[in-house]
Scaffold this motif. Structure first.
Motif, mmCIF file in Angstrom:
data_model
loop_
_atom_site.group_PDB
_atom_site.id
_atom_site.type_symbol
_atom_site.label_atom_id
_atom_site.label_comp_id
_atom_site.label_asym_id
_atom_site.label_seq_id
_atom_site.Cartn_x
_atom_site.Cartn_y
_atom_site.Cartn_z
ATOM 1 N N PHE A 376 0.834 -1.212 0.000
ATOM 2 C CA PHE A 376 0.000 0.000 0.000
ATOM 3 C C PHE A 376 0.868 1.261 0.000
ATOM 4 C CE2 PHE A 376 -4.558 -0.895 0.347
ATOM 5 C CZ PHE A 376 -4.515 -2.279 0.318
ATOM 6 N N VAL A 377 1.939 1.247 0.773
ATOM 7 C CA VAL A 377 2.843 2.415 0.820
ATOM 8 C C VAL A 377 3.337 2.734 -0.591
ATOM 9 C CG1 VAL A 377 5.179 3.112 1.521
ATOM 10 C CG2 VAL A 377 3.595 2.174 3.220
ATOM 11 N N LYS A 378 3.722 1.687 -1.312
ATOM 12 C CA LYS A 378 4.329 1.898 -2.634
ATOM 13 C C LYS A 378 3.263 2.186 -3.704
ATOM 14 C CE LYS A 378 6.951 -0.798 -6.042
ATOM 15 N NZ LYS A 378 5.857 -1.337 -6.861
ATOM 16 N N ASP A 379 2.259 1.316 -3.811
ATOM 17 C CA ASP A 379 1.381 1.380 -4.983
ATOM 18 C C ASP A 379 0.084 2.140 -4.779
ATOM 19 O OD1 ASP A 379 3.173 -0.074 -6.451
ATOM 20 O OD2 ASP A 379 2.283 -2.007 -5.936
ATOM 21 N N ILE A 380 -0.394 2.211 -3.563
ATOM 22 C CA ILE A 380 -1.707 2.837 -3.358
ATOM 23 C C ILE A 380 -1.537 4.248 -2.805
ATOM 24 C CG2 ILE A 380 -4.008 2.568 -2.311
ATOM 25 C CD1 ILE A 380 -3.140 0.231 -4.203
ATOM 26 N N TRP A 381 -0.767 4.379 -1.745
ATOM 27 C CA TRP A 381 -0.591 5.718 -1.158
ATOM 28 C C TRP A 381 0.568 6.463 -1.810
ATOM 29 C CZ3 TRP A 381 -0.665 2.296 3.690
ATOM 30 C CH2 TRP A 381 -1.982 1.924 3.956
ATOM 31 N N LYS A 382 1.388 5.745 -2.544
ATOM 32 C CA LYS A 382 2.554 6.338 -3.221
ATOM 33 C C LYS A 382 3.369 7.219 -2.276
ATOM 34 C CE LYS A 382 0.295 6.031 -7.750
ATOM 35 N NZ LYS A 382 0.437 4.605 -7.871
ATOM 36 N N MET A 383 3.686 6.586 -1.169
ATOM 37 C CA MET A 383 4.444 7.277 -0.115
ATOM 38 C C MET A 383 5.848 6.701 0.036
ATOM 39 S SD MET A 383 3.647 9.826 1.686
ATOM 40 C CE MET A 383 4.543 9.636 3.205
ATOM 41 N N GLY A 384 6.219 5.833 -0.886
ATOM 42 C CA GLY A 384 7.549 5.262 -0.757
ATOM 43 C C GLY A 384 7.819 4.246 -1.838
ATOM 44 N N ILE A 385 8.956 3.603 -1.715
ATOM 45 C CA ILE A 385 9.305 2.531 -2.643
ATOM 46 C C ILE A 385 9.631 1.291 -1.808
ATOM 47 C CG2 ILE A 385 10.176 4.098 -4.428
ATOM 48 C CD1 ILE A 385 13.011 3.419 -3.522
ATOM 49 N N LYS A 386 9.751 0.163 -2.503
ATOM 50 C CA LYS A 386 10.085 -1.061 -1.764
ATOM 51 C C LYS A 386 11.479 -1.511 -2.181
ATOM 52 C CE LYS A 386 8.394 -5.697 -0.922
ATOM 53 N NZ LYS A 386 7.448 -6.730 -1.321
ATOM 54 N N ILE A 405 19.101 6.911 -3.230
ATOM 55 C CA ILE A 405 19.225 7.971 -4.250
ATOM 56 C C ILE A 405 17.852 8.278 -4.849
ATOM 57 C CG2 ILE A 405 20.209 8.523 -6.527
ATOM 58 C CD1 ILE A 405 22.661 6.801 -5.657
ATOM 59 N N THR A 406 17.093 7.221 -5.140
ATOM 60 C CA THR A 406 15.760 7.413 -5.738
ATOM 61 C C THR A 406 14.874 8.286 -4.851
ATOM 62 O OG1 THR A 406 15.924 5.232 -6.720
ATOM 63 C CG2 THR A 406 13.725 6.172 -6.607
ATOM 64 N N VAL A 407 14.866 7.985 -3.571
ATOM 65 C CA VAL A 407 13.946 8.708 -2.685
ATOM 66 C C VAL A 407 14.506 10.073 -2.277
ATOM 67 C CG1 VAL A 407 12.825 8.649 -0.418
ATOM 68 C CG2 VAL A 407 12.833 6.629 -1.845
ATOM 69 N N MET A 408 15.789 10.140 -2.054
ATOM 70 C CA MET A 408 16.362 11.402 -1.554
ATOM 71 C C MET A 408 16.579 12.418 -2.683
ATOM 72 S SD MET A 408 16.778 11.085 1.792
ATOM 73 C CE MET A 408 18.160 11.919 2.566
ATOM 74 N N GLU A 409 16.843 11.922 -3.914
ATOM 75 C CA GLU A 409 17.228 12.871 -4.965
ATOM 76 C C GLU A 409 16.414 12.768 -6.249
ATOM 77 O OE1 GLU A 409 21.484 12.614 -5.671
ATOM 78 O OE2 GLU A 409 21.771 12.049 -3.584
ATOM 79 N N GLY A 410 15.785 11.600 -6.478
ATOM 80 C CA GLY A 410 15.169 11.372 -7.788
ATOM 81 C C GLY A 410 13.794 12.014 -7.930
ATOM 82 N N GLU A 411 13.262 11.899 -9.176
ATOM 83 C CA GLU A 411 11.925 12.449 -9.464
ATOM 84 C C GLU A 411 10.867 11.726 -8.637
ATOM 85 O OE1 GLU A 411 10.616 12.563 -13.559
ATOM 86 O OE2 GLU A 411 12.534 13.512 -14.073
#
Ligand code: UDX
Length: 451
Positions: A376-386, A405-411
């Motif tokens: 849910f965090v990743k796909d539904i709430w889009k609040m993070g990655i796995k 890098i993805t979370v701290m700097e990426g789009e």
């Protein structure tokens, strides 16, 4: 505050991730004018009493008054049921003799026998679930025979939920083998008689789990009342809320907050795996070097029992960029402006805290409900990655570095931060005057008073 007119006895399962949300809910109910007695086991009485503020705490026995460390779950659960039923009954009768009759028992779903105690005494009962509505809906389907175990398909469709892979389901559903007693409790026993409870409380908020909540509400008296984040962060009405609550580990230290205050905005990676998860020793090593070789400062909670798994000299070597502590005031840390993301096991409390405080997550689920929360965090709430594990189930150092890098700097990170603001606002609105959780709590109190 209104004058006290109804009396609720609240009984959490005696672990960190269950006592805190039920203590926060107790405070909210007390704020709405109910009288609260929080019951806990004798071994935890002193600790709980120290953090309960103006809430009255009473002890019952679970059969292990010196603590139940090392006792197998199947033995502990049976003993607690037997001894707890008797001592809970005694407590309620005693309160009645003292002129404080109990109108409602709000019991942890992990203690389903409390429903029988309530019925025997003619007291109303509310069951409190500390996990998400989605996860409970999955267990409900298993218990109703609508989702057959062992799973045959690799993907399942459950009303109210998006399509889920077997690997997105709670471990007690996808792979119950390793923990039979806990699986029995979580998947079956806690759901056994929920239709007979007068109220079903979920520690979540309506907008977060709208669809699944609506589906469950068609047959069950569900009420979303969360997030049970300390109100000082979201809704300042509850003045008696100077501290988060229970701490079963080393005393909380503010040293980490001072350390965070020396770091720049959104620059620090916070890493914590809750109160129970035990990481594989190889996983600890990979995570250590993933953090060490990344560009970011990190604050990592490594419980004392886990610390021996850290690579030799790691603490010394990371001195300039990492701080490792055995326990921290997590909501305070997550609310700190220096935090840029949270590597989390996705325990439900940690997930709700990060969502409500607007912190992007890198999910590393370990067991129980955590895979579902991560989905849910990743796909539904889009609040993070796995973070993706390899074929041996280990998230390697390079994968950790890439996630950071993805979370701290990426789009993707920017997108997540936008969503983070949305969820933070919605969580606050749910608790504020007139919000869904506020209304649900008030509705419960008024029904309790009327009947
Ligand atoms: C357990 C399960 O593992 C979890 O999946 C389930 O949803 C609830 O019960 P736990 O593993 O401890 O809980 O995780 P979590 O639900 O995240 O609860 C941990 C709590 O401890 C959080 O409220 C967090 O704020 C607190 N915590 C954690 C601290 O206060 N300090 C810390 O250093 C780490």
């Amino acid at each position: 505050m209104e004058t006290c007119r109804a009396h609720c006895l609240i009984l959490p399962f005696p672990i960190q991730g269950h006592i805190n949300p039920m203590l926060q809910f107790s405070k909210r109910l007390q704020h709405e004018g109910t009288k609260i007695t929080l019951a806990t086991t004798k071994s935890l009485f002193k600790t709980v009493n120290e953090v309960s503020g103006s809430i009255s705490v009473k002890a019952i026995s679970d059969g292990y008054d010196e603590g139940a460390n090392g006792i197998a779950p199947e033995i502990y659960l049976l003993k607690f049921q037997k001894v707890g039923s008797e001592t809970l009954t005694e407590l309620i009768l005693k309160l009645q003799d003292l002129g404080r009759p109990v109108d409602c028992i709000i019991y942890d779903a992990f203690l389903p026998w409390c429903l029988d105690v309530a019925k025997d005494l003619g007291v109303r009962a509310g069951v409190f679930f500390t996990q998400s509505c989605a996860v409970n809906n999955i267990y409900y389907h298993v218990r109703k025979g609508l989702l057959k175990l062992p799973l045959e398909a690799t993907e399942v469709d459950i009303p109210g939920l998006p399509p889920l892979l077997a690997s997105d389901l709670p471990s007690f559903v996808s792979n119950p083998g390793p923990y039979p007693a806990t699986s029995q409790l979580v998947v079956h026993d806690q759901m056994e008689k929920i239709e007979e409870a007068d109220w079903i409380f979920f520690n979540t908020f309506y907008k977060l789990e709208e669809k699944v909540n609506d589906w469950m509400a068609t047959t069950l008296p569900v009420k979303t009342i969360g997030p049970t984040i300390p109100s000082m962060y979201l809704d300042k009405r509850l003045v008696d809320d100077k501290q988060y609550g229970l701490n079963l580990f080393k005393p909380m230290t503010n040293a980490c907050v001072s350390w965070l205050s020396e770091r720049s905005i959104s620059s620090v990676v916070y890493v914590a795996f809750g109160s129970l998860a035990e990481l594989d020793v190889v996983q600890m090593e990979e995570l250590s070097w993933g953090l060490r070789t990344s560009n970011y400062h990190f604050l990592w909670v490594v419980r004392e029992s886990e610390s021996k798994k850290l690579p030799k000299d790691f603490v010394k070597e990371t001195f300039d960029k990492g701080l490792i502590i055995s326990w921290c005031p997590q909501p305070e840390v997550l609310a700190h402006k220096s935090i840029g993301c949270f590597i989390t096991h996705c325990g439900w409390n940690s997930t709700l805290e990060a969502l409500s405080l607007g912190v992007p997550m890198i999910a590393m689920p370990q067991w129980t409900d955590q895979s579902t929360n991560a989905k849910f965090v990743k796909d539904i709430w889009k609040m993070g990655i796995k973070a993706q594990p390899d074929e041996n189930g280990i998230v390697r150092r390079d994968a950790i570095g890439q996630c950071l890098i993805t979370v701290m700097e990426g789009e993707i990170g920017q997108e997540i931060r936008k969503n983070a603001k949305k969820w933070k606002d919605l969580a606050r609105q749910a608790l504020e005057e007139g919000g869904s959780s506020d209304e649900n709590t008030k509705d419960f109190v008024s029904k309790l008073i009327q009947s």
